[in-house]
Design an enzyme around this catalytic site. Structure first.
Site, mmCIF file in Angstrom:
data_model
loop_
_atom_site.group_PDB
_atom_site.id
_atom_site.type_symbol
_atom_site.label_atom_id
_atom_site.label_comp_id
_atom_site.label_asym_id
_atom_site.label_seq_id
_atom_site.Cartn_x
_atom_site.Cartn_y
_atom_site.Cartn_z
ATOM 1 N N CYS A 77 30.915 46.920 71.217
ATOM 2 C CA CYS A 77 31.348 46.110 72.353
ATOM 3 C C CYS A 77 30.527 46.541 73.566
ATOM 4 C CB CYS A 77 32.834 46.377 72.588
ATOM 5 S SG CYS A 77 33.532 45.570 74.035
ATOM 6 N N CYS A 108 26.918 40.384 74.581
ATOM 7 C CA CYS A 108 28.316 40.531 74.160
ATOM 8 C C CYS A 108 28.330 40.349 72.648
ATOM 9 C CB CYS A 108 29.182 39.469 74.836
ATOM 10 S SG CYS A 108 30.863 39.363 74.184
HETATM 11 N N1 DGL Z 1 32.704 41.840 72.475
HETATM 12 C C1 DGL Z 1 32.716 42.436 73.730
HETATM 13 C C2 DGL Z 1 31.367 42.735 74.300
HETATM 14 O O1 DGL Z 1 30.456 42.973 73.553
HETATM 15 C C3 DGL Z 1 33.768 42.148 74.728
HETATM 16 C C4 DGL Z 1 34.185 40.753 74.957
HETATM 17 C C5 DGL Z 1 35.454 40.730 75.731
HETATM 18 O O2 DGL Z 1 36.445 41.225 75.220
HETATM 19 O O3 DGL Z 1 35.446 40.237 76.861
HETATM 20 O O4 DGL Z 1 31.199 42.779 75.494
#
Ligand code: DGL
Length: 263
Positions: A74, A184
């Site tokens: 993430c 993301c």
């Molecule tokens: N998948 C996450 C990222 O890579 C976070 C997305 C989220 O929860 O806003 O930033």
């Protein structure tokens, strides 16, 4: 044997499975445990403190499950919490950051777009990296507002998705970008939709493969690689409904387990 313990992977939800796929492809012998914190998604709009608290919770849950290494799949959690996690826990921790460097090095138009969450784009770590590599090029930073909830709901091909993508990419197209960096881990799932909207000469890149290579490198340097040729145990836990997780992982249905569980 530490080598036989699983690699722990977490994300705010289902998006980090795009990273898990790369890790599993490169390291097919490794056992993995994935935590989808979908109950708390999206992380992108939360404060840095909230993101840190959730990242600690997920890391401790993976350590309690016996993981030998943590992959923070993430960008939002990495850019806000990885220093703290590395300080607090005595095991290798890998993070994911937007692939600004390759885009900045290869752009011909000297203009690149970055689509990421507010939490990532406003973090000190992101600013540091961006500043280091993009001195003589223009960077169009766009918060992908609304995208993560639609992906969490499995609505990849919905009219709402297309209209959001149109809105988010318009300033990038106006600035003549030739690279769009997906900052993301949820966004690789909407590459097919993005490709229908942006001109074909624009390259769309993400960090999944780089994270998998880094995972392999760290496993080796810490003598943690699982060299046994066995059938890996591939476990996925979500603290919300498992529908989207199962949908995104349908190609692996025969070899994985997906469970709902509180953590
Ligand atoms: N998948 C996450 C990222 O890579 C976070 C997305 C989220 O929860 O806003 O930033």
């Amino acid at each position: 044997m530490k080598q036989a313990q699983p690699i722990g992977i977490f994300d705010s939800g289902v998006g980090g499975t795009s990273i898990w796929k790369e890790i599993h492809a490169l390291l097919p012998n490794e056992h993995t445990i994935y935590l989808a914190d979908s109950k708390n998604a999206p992380y992108g709009q939360k404060s840095a403190n909230e993101i840190r608290t959730l990242s600690i919770k997920n890391t401790e849950a993976l350590i309690a499950l016996g993981c030998k290494m943590i992959v923070v799949a993430c960008n939002t959690a990495t850019t806000n919490a990885i220093d703290l996690l590395r300080k607090n826990y005595d095991l290798p921790i890998i993070g994911i950051e937007p692939a600004i460097k390759p885009a900045a090095l290869q752009t011909q138009s000297k203009s690149i777009g970055i689509l990421a969450t507010k939490g990532t784009l406003s973090s000190a770590l992101f600013h540091q990296t961006s500043h280091a590599f993009t001195k003589d090029i223009s960077v169009i930073e766009i918060v992908g507002e609304g995208l993560v909830p639609l992906i969490e709901a499995g609505q990849l091909d919905s009219p709402e998705m297309y209209s959001l993508l149109q809105k988010h990419t318009a300033p990038m197209l106006a600035a003549n970008v030739d690279y769009i960096v997906l900052g993301c881990s949820h966004y690789p799932y909407i590459i097919p939709q993005l490709k229908k909207i942006v001109p074909p000469h624009i390259k769309i890149i993400d960090s999944g493969e780089a994270v998998a290579r880094q995972t392999r490198k760290l496993l080796k340097s810490h003598n943690l690689s699982n060299e046994e040729t066995n059938v890996p145990k591939l476990q996925f836990f979500t603290n919300a409904s498992k529908d989207t997780l199962q949908f995104l992982l349908r190609a692996y249905a025969e070899i994985i387990s997906v469970e709902e569980k509180d953590f």
